[in-house]
Design an enzyme around this catalytic site. Sequence first.
Site, PDB file in Angstrom:
ATOM      1  N   HIS A 250     -30.296 -38.485  25.526  1.00  0.00           N
ATOM      2  CA  HIS A 250     -29.647 -38.187  27.007  1.00  0.00           C
ATOM      3  C   HIS A 250     -29.437 -39.581  27.834  1.00  0.00           C
ATOM      4  O   HIS A 250     -28.406 -39.948  28.399  1.00  0.00           O
ATOM      5  CB  HIS A 250     -30.448 -37.478  27.853  1.00  0.00           C
ATOM      6  CG  HIS A 250     -30.291 -35.954  27.495  1.00  0.00           C
ATOM      7  ND1 HIS A 250     -28.969 -35.298  27.613  1.00  0.00           N
ATOM      8  CD2 HIS A 250     -31.038 -34.988  26.863  1.00  0.00           C
ATOM      9  CE1 HIS A 250     -29.214 -33.916  27.339  1.00  0.00           C
ATOM     10  NE2 HIS A 250     -30.389 -33.869  26.927  1.00  0.00           N
ATOM     11  N   GLU A 251     -30.332 -40.613  27.837  1.00  0.00           N
ATOM     12  CA  GLU A 251     -30.089 -41.881  28.587  1.00  0.00           C
ATOM     13  C   GLU A 251     -28.993 -42.551  27.860  1.00  0.00           C
ATOM     14  O   GLU A 251     -28.219 -43.186  28.434  1.00  0.00           O
ATOM     15  CB  GLU A 251     -31.205 -42.415  28.642  1.00  0.00           C
ATOM     16  CG  GLU A 251     -32.466 -41.914  29.494  1.00  0.00           C
ATOM     17  CD  GLU A 251     -31.975 -41.760  31.068  1.00  0.00           C
ATOM     18  OE1 GLU A 251     -31.236 -42.689  31.244  1.00  0.00           O
ATOM     19  OE2 GLU A 251     -32.470 -40.591  31.726  1.00  0.00           O
ATOM     20  N   ARG A 253     -26.380 -41.521  26.466  1.00  0.00           N
ATOM     21  CA  ARG A 253     -24.984 -40.939  26.760  1.00  0.00           C
ATOM     22  C   ARG A 253     -24.356 -41.675  27.826  1.00  0.00           C
ATOM     23  O   ARG A 253     -23.309 -41.898  27.899  1.00  0.00           O
ATOM     24  CB  ARG A 253     -25.202 -39.356  27.009  1.00  0.00           C
ATOM     25  CG  ARG A 253     -25.176 -38.428  25.635  1.00  0.00           C
ATOM     26  CD  ARG A 253     -23.781 -38.497  24.947  1.00  0.00           C
ATOM     27  NE  ARG A 253     -23.833 -37.550  23.812  1.00  0.00           N
ATOM     28  CZ  ARG A 253     -23.759 -36.434  23.704  1.00  0.00           C
ATOM     29  NH1 ARG A 253     -23.794 -35.574  24.739  1.00  0.00           N
ATOM     30  NH2 ARG A 253     -23.592 -35.764  22.345  1.00  0.00           N
ATOM     31  N   ARG A 360     -20.712 -27.322   4.490  1.00  0.00           N
ATOM     32  CA  ARG A 360     -19.723 -28.712   4.829  1.00  0.00           C
ATOM     33  C   ARG A 360     -20.151 -29.831   3.625  1.00  0.00           C
ATOM     34  O   ARG A 360     -19.112 -30.064   3.126  1.00  0.00           O
ATOM     35  CB  ARG A 360     -19.885 -29.264   6.192  1.00  0.00           C
ATOM     36  CG  ARG A 360     -19.486 -28.454   7.365  1.00  0.00           C
ATOM     37  CD  ARG A 360     -19.449 -29.192   8.660  1.00  0.00           C
ATOM     38  NE  ARG A 360     -18.531 -28.338   9.694  1.00  0.00           N
ATOM     39  CZ  ARG A 360     -18.778 -28.678  11.114  1.00  0.00           C
ATOM     40  NH1 ARG A 360     -19.158 -29.895  11.129  1.00  0.00           N
ATOM     41  NH2 ARG A 360     -17.586 -28.086  11.761  1.00  0.00           N
ATOM     42  N   ARG A 364     -17.536 -30.857   0.828  1.00  0.00           N
ATOM     43  CA  ARG A 364     -17.059 -32.062   0.683  1.00  0.00           C
ATOM     44  C   ARG A 364     -17.251 -32.680  -0.609  1.00  0.00           C
ATOM     45  O   ARG A 364     -16.581 -33.436  -0.945  1.00  0.00           O
ATOM     46  CB  ARG A 364     -18.060 -32.961   1.512  1.00  0.00           C
ATOM     47  CG  ARG A 364     -17.598 -34.758   1.670  1.00  0.00           C
ATOM     48  CD  ARG A 364     -18.539 -35.373   2.492  1.00  0.00           C
ATOM     49  NE  ARG A 364     -18.390 -34.855   3.772  1.00  0.00           N
ATOM     50  CZ  ARG A 364     -19.527 -34.684   4.688  1.00  0.00           C
ATOM     51  NH1 ARG A 364     -20.698 -34.715   4.194  1.00  0.00           N
ATOM     52  NH2 ARG A 364     -19.472 -34.280   5.907  1.00  0.00           N
ATOM     53  N   GLY A 418     -22.204 -40.274   7.145  1.00  0.00           N
ATOM     54  CA  GLY A 418     -23.316 -39.599   8.129  1.00  0.00           C
ATOM     55  C   GLY A 418     -24.656 -40.324   8.277  1.00  0.00           C
ATOM     56  O   GLY A 418     -24.471 -41.624   7.760  1.00  0.00           O
ATOM     57  N   GLY A 420     -27.719 -38.923   8.033  1.00  0.00           N
ATOM     58  CA  GLY A 420     -28.770 -38.642   7.321  1.00  0.00           C
ATOM     59  C   GLY A 420     -29.557 -37.346   8.634  1.00  0.00           C
ATOM     60  O   GLY A 420     -30.857 -37.175   8.275  1.00  0.00           O
ATOM     61  N   GLY A 422     -28.116 -34.270   9.506  1.00  0.00           N
ATOM     62  CA  GLY A 422     -27.452 -32.861   9.333  1.00  0.00           C
ATOM     63  C   GLY A 422     -28.337 -32.085   8.437  1.00  0.00           C
ATOM     64  O   GLY A 422     -28.811 -30.866   8.868  1.00  0.00           O
TER      65      GLY A 422
END
Length: 456
Positions: A250-251, A253, A360, A364, A418, A420, A422
């Site tokens: 959050h920080e 962000r 997904r 892919r 990605g 790693g 997901g």
Amino acid sequence: MIISPSPNRIFIKLLLGFWICSSVIIAAVGLLPLLQQNHDQAPLPPHLETLLSRIANRIIEQPELLERPHFKHFRNIKNFRGKPLRIYLVNEQGQVVNRDRMSRGMRRFMLMAEEANHPISHQFKNELIFGPYEFQVHDEQYSLYGRIDDHHPRPWFFFFSENKLLTLSLAILLSGLLCGLLAWHLGKPLRSLKQSAETLAKGDLQHRVDPSTSKRSDEFGQLAQAFNAMADAVENMVNSQQRLISDISHELRTPLTRLQLALALARKKDQGSTEIERIGYEAEQLDQMIGELLELSRVKLNFNDVKHPLALNETLTQVLDDADFEAEQQQKQLVINIDDEIRLPTYPRPLARAVENLLRNAIRYADKRITIEAKYLDEQVELVILDDGPGIENPQDLQAIFEPFYRPQSARERESGGWGLGLAITKAAIDAHQGSIYATNAQPNGLKVTITLPAH
């Protein structure tokens, strides 16, 4: 957490348990001869003693009865309480003078009476023998014995004393029963602790040992309390770690949003360049990674949510529609085989996200075909996602791919952008359902991911 020592020790329970068990068996077996001896040497009842006394007085008054022609007058008394009664007159030499033969039971009784050294009565299987009543005639000592022929019920312990093999078998059975009860008493808390440890290992950090075990005053209770204290510490540590990741994400962000705003302003002022475009691309990647971290933390911290019993098709409707559209755009085929009757308690959003990540990945890397199917398997629901892609080269990576930030050096991952996370989110969601997930290479090619979830 300090656990106060208790005098109620397992050692004491084991000692007392086996001691009491063996003592009961020894006492039960050893008591049989004592009971039999007490029965064999039972005092002569007053009415039988009176009967012998009356016969002896008659002989004293009429000594001629001791002569052989008169033996028939007191050999048998037929009207003793409606039962036949036989009288045996024994001289000082131990010979029966009024009968030619003496039964085996009578000989045995005379030995028992001699050993007891006082008048007794004994119940044989088909006769009651009693005596002796001693008296003198012409300075000679005589003894009177009586025998009543009848089938009399014998005490219960004679059955065991006469059937030693059966008695031994019953003793072994009783010993096994007592030891079994002790083993059950000691094994019950161990089974509870084992179940709690397995549940905690599966990811249910809120599970604790049941109060019936943790409130015991012996070592099992102390171990259960220590286990609960450990589980509390593990839960707090894991939750703190997830909250820290969530808070940091959050920080991050905030400065990331400012960076993206500055990039947008720079593009508006026609200050675009290769470097700025690169910074913008990396900012987007960073934003996606932070989003994945927040999702992972959210899934792991929401174990307290209430499960909802829903049809599996209903939970995955939107995910399956999106996956079918995506596969069609890539000229690939998605085959769905999920029965409408399959229902199970789920956390809808985490489960849908878990299946979405798997589909997904499958789309892919698949060449042409992806299959998703679900079926009941005993008390579980098995969900399988299969593609016909290259699979994973290193078998050791098949389970490690579900760990955060793990990216195997294989054909499936080298082209991926990605981080790693997901599949780590997928595993966290499955763990929240107390389920399991594992991957295997399909034959001749492809990857098969199997999910099992509790059906109830």
